[in-house]
Design a protein around this motif. Structure first.
Motif, PDB file in Angstrom:
ATOM      1  N   VAL A  27      31.741  -3.274  44.096  1.00  0.00           N
ATOM      2  CA  VAL A  27      32.576  -2.872  45.249  1.00  0.00           C
ATOM      3  C   VAL A  27      32.801  -4.270  45.919  1.00  0.00           C
ATOM      4  CG1 VAL A  27      32.023  -0.746  45.575  1.00  0.00           C
ATOM      5  CG2 VAL A  27      30.799  -2.536  46.997  1.00  0.00           C
ATOM      6  N   ILE A  28      33.820  -4.507  46.512  1.00  0.00           N
ATOM      7  CA  ILE A  28      34.104  -5.581  47.420  1.00  0.00           C
ATOM      8  C   ILE A  28      34.020  -5.286  48.738  1.00  0.00           C
ATOM      9  CG2 ILE A  28      36.301  -6.771  48.371  1.00  0.00           C
ATOM     10  CD1 ILE A  28      35.660  -7.369  45.106  1.00  0.00           C
ATOM     11  N   GLU A  29      33.058  -6.206  49.437  1.00  0.00           N
ATOM     12  CA  GLU A  29      32.767  -5.953  50.915  1.00  0.00           C
ATOM     13  C   GLU A  29      33.430  -7.044  51.830  1.00  0.00           C
ATOM     14  OE1 GLU A  29      28.338  -4.505  50.335  1.00  0.00           O
ATOM     15  OE2 GLU A  29      28.677  -6.570  50.662  1.00  0.00           O
ATOM     16  N   LEU A  30      34.032  -6.767  52.992  1.00  0.00           N
ATOM     17  CA  LEU A  30      34.306  -7.558  53.773  1.00  0.00           C
ATOM     18  C   LEU A  30      33.718  -7.648  55.004  1.00  0.00           C
ATOM     19  CD1 LEU A  30      37.308  -6.121  52.432  1.00  0.00           C
ATOM     20  CD2 LEU A  30      38.265  -8.102  53.292  1.00  0.00           C
ATOM     21  N   ARG A  31      33.706  -8.553  55.793  1.00  0.00           N
ATOM     22  CA  ARG A  31      33.168  -8.652  57.177  1.00  0.00           C
ATOM     23  C   ARG A  31      33.428  -9.856  58.097  1.00  0.00           C
ATOM     24  NH1 ARG A  31      26.966 -11.321  56.376  1.00  0.00           N
ATOM     25  NH2 ARG A  31      27.862 -13.415  55.941  1.00  0.00           N
ATOM     26  N   GLU A  32      33.424  -9.491  59.359  1.00  0.00           N
ATOM     27  CA  GLU A  32      33.848 -10.831  60.327  1.00  0.00           C
ATOM     28  C   GLU A  32      32.455 -11.720  60.362  1.00  0.00           C
ATOM     29  OE1 GLU A  32      36.296 -11.808  62.060  1.00  0.00           O
ATOM     30  OE2 GLU A  32      37.711  -9.964  61.981  1.00  0.00           O
ATOM     31  N   SER A  33      32.720 -13.117  60.196  1.00  0.00           N
ATOM     32  CA  SER A  33      31.457 -13.783  60.022  1.00  0.00           C
ATOM     33  C   SER A  33      30.721 -13.915  61.448  1.00  0.00           C
ATOM     34  CB  SER A  33      31.866 -15.228  59.911  1.00  0.00           C
ATOM     35  OG  SER A  33      32.776 -16.002  60.875  1.00  0.00           O
ATOM     36  N   ASP A  34      31.134 -13.515  62.260  1.00  0.00           N
ATOM     37  CA  ASP A  34      30.423 -13.522  63.821  1.00  0.00           C
ATOM     38  C   ASP A  34      29.776 -11.858  63.951  1.00  0.00           C
ATOM     39  OD1 ASP A  34      33.137 -12.507  64.365  1.00  0.00           O
ATOM     40  OD2 ASP A  34      32.976 -13.000  66.333  1.00  0.00           O
ATOM     41  N   GLU A  35      30.298 -10.922  63.126  1.00  0.00           N
ATOM     42  CA  GLU A  35      29.814  -9.610  63.180  1.00  0.00           C
ATOM     43  C   GLU A  35      29.161  -9.338  61.831  1.00  0.00           C
ATOM     44  OE1 GLU A  35      30.167  -7.300  65.557  1.00  0.00           O
ATOM     45  OE2 GLU A  35      30.989  -8.565  67.151  1.00  0.00           O
ATOM     46  N   GLY A  36      28.030  -9.936  61.396  1.00  0.00           N
ATOM     47  CA  GLY A  36      27.653 -10.019  59.648  1.00  0.00           C
ATOM     48  C   GLY A  36      27.107  -8.648  59.682  1.00  0.00           C
ATOM     49  N   ASP A  37      26.855  -7.808  60.560  1.00  0.00           N
ATOM     50  CA  ASP A  37      26.191  -6.443  60.231  1.00  0.00           C
ATOM     51  C   ASP A  37      27.049  -5.229  60.103  1.00  0.00           C
ATOM     52  OD1 ASP A  37      26.499  -6.565  62.889  1.00  0.00           O
ATOM     53  OD2 ASP A  37      25.121  -5.318  63.535  1.00  0.00           O
ATOM     54  N   VAL A  38      28.427  -5.578  60.412  1.00  0.00           N
ATOM     55  CA  VAL A  38      29.426  -4.685  60.360  1.00  0.00           C
ATOM     56  C   VAL A  38      30.286  -5.060  58.975  1.00  0.00           C
ATOM     57  CG1 VAL A  38      31.589  -3.600  61.162  1.00  0.00           C
ATOM     58  CG2 VAL A  38      29.768  -4.271  62.778  1.00  0.00           C
ATOM     59  N   ILE A  39      30.222  -4.133  57.928  1.00  0.00           N
ATOM     60  CA  ILE A  39      30.706  -4.460  56.514  1.00  0.00           C
ATOM     61  C   ILE A  39      31.640  -3.456  56.075  1.00  0.00           C
ATOM     62  CG2 ILE A  39      30.274  -4.861  53.973  1.00  0.00           C
ATOM     63  CD1 ILE A  39      27.526  -6.259  55.165  1.00  0.00           C
ATOM     64  N   VAL A  40      32.833  -3.669  55.553  1.00  0.00           N
ATOM     65  CA  VAL A  40      33.574  -2.415  55.001  1.00  0.00           C
ATOM     66  C   VAL A  40      33.684  -2.788  53.648  1.00  0.00           C
ATOM     67  CG1 VAL A  40      36.129  -1.908  54.757  1.00  0.00           C
ATOM     68  CG2 VAL A  40      35.135  -2.766  57.319  1.00  0.00           C
ATOM     69  N   HIS A  41      33.535  -1.713  52.915  1.00  0.00           N
ATOM     70  CA  HIS A  41      33.511  -1.535  51.578  1.00  0.00           C
ATOM     71  C   HIS A  41      34.950  -1.059  50.955  1.00  0.00           C
ATOM     72  CE1 HIS A  41      28.889  -1.898  51.868  1.00  0.00           C
ATOM     73  NE2 HIS A  41      29.206  -1.301  52.876  1.00  0.00           N
ATOM     74  N   THR A  42      35.201  -1.531  49.863  1.00  0.00           N
ATOM     75  CA  THR A  42      36.328  -1.062  49.223  1.00  0.00           C
ATOM     76  C   THR A  42      36.185  -1.405  47.739  1.00  0.00           C
ATOM     77  OG1 THR A  42      38.900  -0.764  49.295  1.00  0.00           O
ATOM     78  CG2 THR A  42      37.838  -2.960  49.142  1.00  0.00           C
ATOM     79  N   THR A  43      37.088  -0.765  46.671  1.00  0.00           N
ATOM     80  CA  THR A  43      37.126  -0.845  45.267  1.00  0.00           C
ATOM     81  C   THR A  43      37.592  -2.158  45.107  1.00  0.00           C
ATOM     82  OG1 THR A  43      38.913   0.436  45.027  1.00  0.00           O
ATOM     83  CG2 THR A  43      36.773   1.825  45.055  1.00  0.00           C
TER      84      THR A  43
END
Length: 66
Positions: A27-43
């Motif tokens: 999968v592809i994951e996105l995050r804000e560098s300053d909020e590293g524990d919040v990750i959005v997942h997509t295909t």
């Protein structure tokens, strides 16, 4: 670069917070560098469609001062 490593745009300043992306476990994951524990997942196909729209300017209205 290993696709499981977080990557940010070359347009981001070295010390600034930014959006980071990686390919991880299919999968592809996105995050804000300053909020590293919040990750959005997509295909991968959904991310490819988003990038295509971004390149075509479909989201430009979100970053302009209109």
């Amino acid at each position: 670069m290993n696709s499981s490593e977080w990557q940010k745009s070359s347009f981001s300043e070295a010390a600034s917070n930014c959006v980071e992306v990686r390919g991880h476990e299919g999968v592809i994951e996105l995050r804000e560098s300053d909020e590293g524990d919040v990750i959005v997942h997509t295909t991968r196909p959904n991310f490819a469609a988003f990038l295509q729209g971004a390149k075509a300017g479909e989201f430009d209205h979100l970053i302009t001062n209109a």
